[in-house]
Design an enzyme around this catalytic site. Structure first.
Site, PDB file in Angstrom:
ATOM      1  N   SER A  22       0.863  -1.194   0.000  1.00  0.00           N
ATOM      2  CA  SER A  22       0.000   0.000   0.000  1.00  0.00           C
ATOM      3  C   SER A  22       0.890   1.231   0.000  1.00  0.00           C
ATOM      4  O   SER A  22       2.031   1.180   0.473  1.00  0.00           O
ATOM      5  CB  SER A  22      -0.869  -0.002   1.264  1.00  0.00           C
ATOM      6  OG  SER A  22      -1.506   1.242   1.428  1.00  0.00           O
ATOM      7  N   TYR A  54      -1.212  -0.673  10.589  1.00  0.00           N
ATOM      8  CA  TYR A  54      -1.375  -1.079   9.178  1.00  0.00           C
ATOM      9  C   TYR A  54      -0.182  -0.554   8.377  1.00  0.00           C
ATOM     10  O   TYR A  54       0.438  -1.295   7.601  1.00  0.00           O
ATOM     11  CB  TYR A  54      -2.695  -0.505   8.648  1.00  0.00           C
ATOM     12  CG  TYR A  54      -2.957  -0.727   7.179  1.00  0.00           C
ATOM     13  CD1 TYR A  54      -3.499  -1.925   6.724  1.00  0.00           C
ATOM     14  CD2 TYR A  54      -2.694   0.276   6.237  1.00  0.00           C
ATOM     15  CE1 TYR A  54      -3.766  -2.126   5.376  1.00  0.00           C
ATOM     16  CE2 TYR A  54      -2.957   0.086   4.891  1.00  0.00           C
ATOM     17  CZ  TYR A  54      -3.494  -1.112   4.458  1.00  0.00           C
ATOM     18  OH  TYR A  54      -3.757  -1.307   3.126  1.00  0.00           O
TER      19      TYR A  54
END
Ligand SMILES: NC(=O)c1ccc[n+]([C@@H]2O[C@H](COP(=O)([O-])OP(=O)(O)OC[C@H]3O[C@@H](n4cnc5c(N)ncnc54)[C@H](OP(=O)(O)O)[C@@H]3O)[C@@H](O)[C@H]2O)c1
Length: 283
Positions: A142, A155
């Site tokens: 990501s 995350y």
């Protein structure tokens, strides 16, 4: 370069979101897809789509937090679908919180699903790939692994870890003919973990579609690309690359850009609405 047709592809997180688009793209390439996730309903739905597109499908309901049992999962796949030629570590979770509010269980959960399960699966499939002198691993990371995402810090840490591990492993695998790629989507609209929250994505950040991520996966495998940034269009993706480079020089400049784009504001909103989303997904 890896040819996808007739390969056995293990795809984690295949039951919904971006995983469904990757499964469709693999089906069009005539791969045998082994889709893994916890939701049997989700897997069954994807199964029908994959078969309609001409792909072969095996769905296995499995909770990736069970790291110790992953050798059994890989063994089962080898027996039912043949040796895994391509591994796509796509499953991921995020939990929005102020960092001090995370429980130990939540820290474990995010790091296990997003990072450790990818490492463990790769560790398990690599000996066969190395023996056969072919294979490809794709890690869905990501942009949050390139710049810390406030209120989603664990995350971000998991995705940064995924990127750095991929980078190191790619160098270890040089000259083995076994390849590894990392895909870094920014905000993905329409389907997936961000779209599910229903929060407005900051306009200046740019968005891509789940199909764009799926196309990037296929291209990364076919062209053996090391790292791919997926954003709105090639220009936005190149601007993202330039900003990431600048943020290496000045992280505070990056903080200012994120603040200006409204990332902190958005993520504070997501702390509030994630309970509603969790409820919706469990129904
Ligand atoms: N959406 C975005 O904007 C975006 C942006 C950048 C990167 N990404 C990355 O793209 C990947 C896919 O995200 P997404 O947006 O498609 O998310 P999603 O819609 O929430 O789907 C996540 C997938 O992971 C599976 N999964 C979660 N926990 C699992 C577990 N314990 N065991 C097995 N499977 C599990 C889910 O299946 P079950 O719930 O059925 O288990 C589901 O298939 C993730 O790695 C994410 O970090 C997404």
């Amino acid at each position: 370069m890896t040819i996808i047709a007739d390969q056995t592809v293990l795809l984690t997180g295949a039951s919904r979101g971006i995983g469904v688009y990757i499964a469709r793209a693999l089906a069009k390439e005539k791969a045998t897809i082994v889709g893994v996730s916890r939701s049997q309903d989700g897997l069954d739905q994807v199964s029908a789509e994959v078969k309609a597109l001409g792909g072969h499908w095996l769905g296995i309901k499995y909770d990736l937090s069970q790291l110790e049992e992953l050798p059994d999962l890989v063994e089962k796949i080898n027996q039912l679908a043949g040796p895994i030629g391509i591994l796509i570590n796509n499953a991921g979770i995020e939990i929005y919180k102020k960092f001090q509010d995370y429980s130990t269980a939540e820290l474990h959960s995010i790091l296990t699903i997003n990072l450790l399960s990818a490492m463990e699966l790769s560790r398990l499939v690599l000996p066969t790939m190395l023996n056969q002198r072919k294979g490809h691993i794709v890690n869905i990371a990501s942009l949050a692994g390139k710049k810390g995402n406030p209120y989603n810090s664990v995350y971000s840490a998991s995705k940064a870890g995924l990127l750095m591990w991929t980078d190191a492993l790619r160098q270890e695998l040089a000259d083995t003919n076994v390849e590894i790629s990392a895909i870094c989507p920014g905000y993905v609209s329409g389907q997936g973990m961000i779209a599910d929250t229903g929060v407005p994505i900051p306009k200046l950040a740019g968005t891509s579609k789940p199909d764009d991520v799926a196309k990037a996966v296929i291209q990364a495998i076919e062209k053996n690309q090391a790292e791919v940034i997926v954003n709105q269009d090639p220009i936005t993706a190149n601007i993202s690359k330039l900003l990431i480079a600048l943020w290496q020089i000045s992280p505070q400049f990056g903080d200012t850009v994120y603040h200006w784009m409204g990332v902190s504001k958005l993520n504070k909103l997501r702390i509030k609405n994630q309970k509603r989303v969790a409820l919706k997904l469990s129904m």
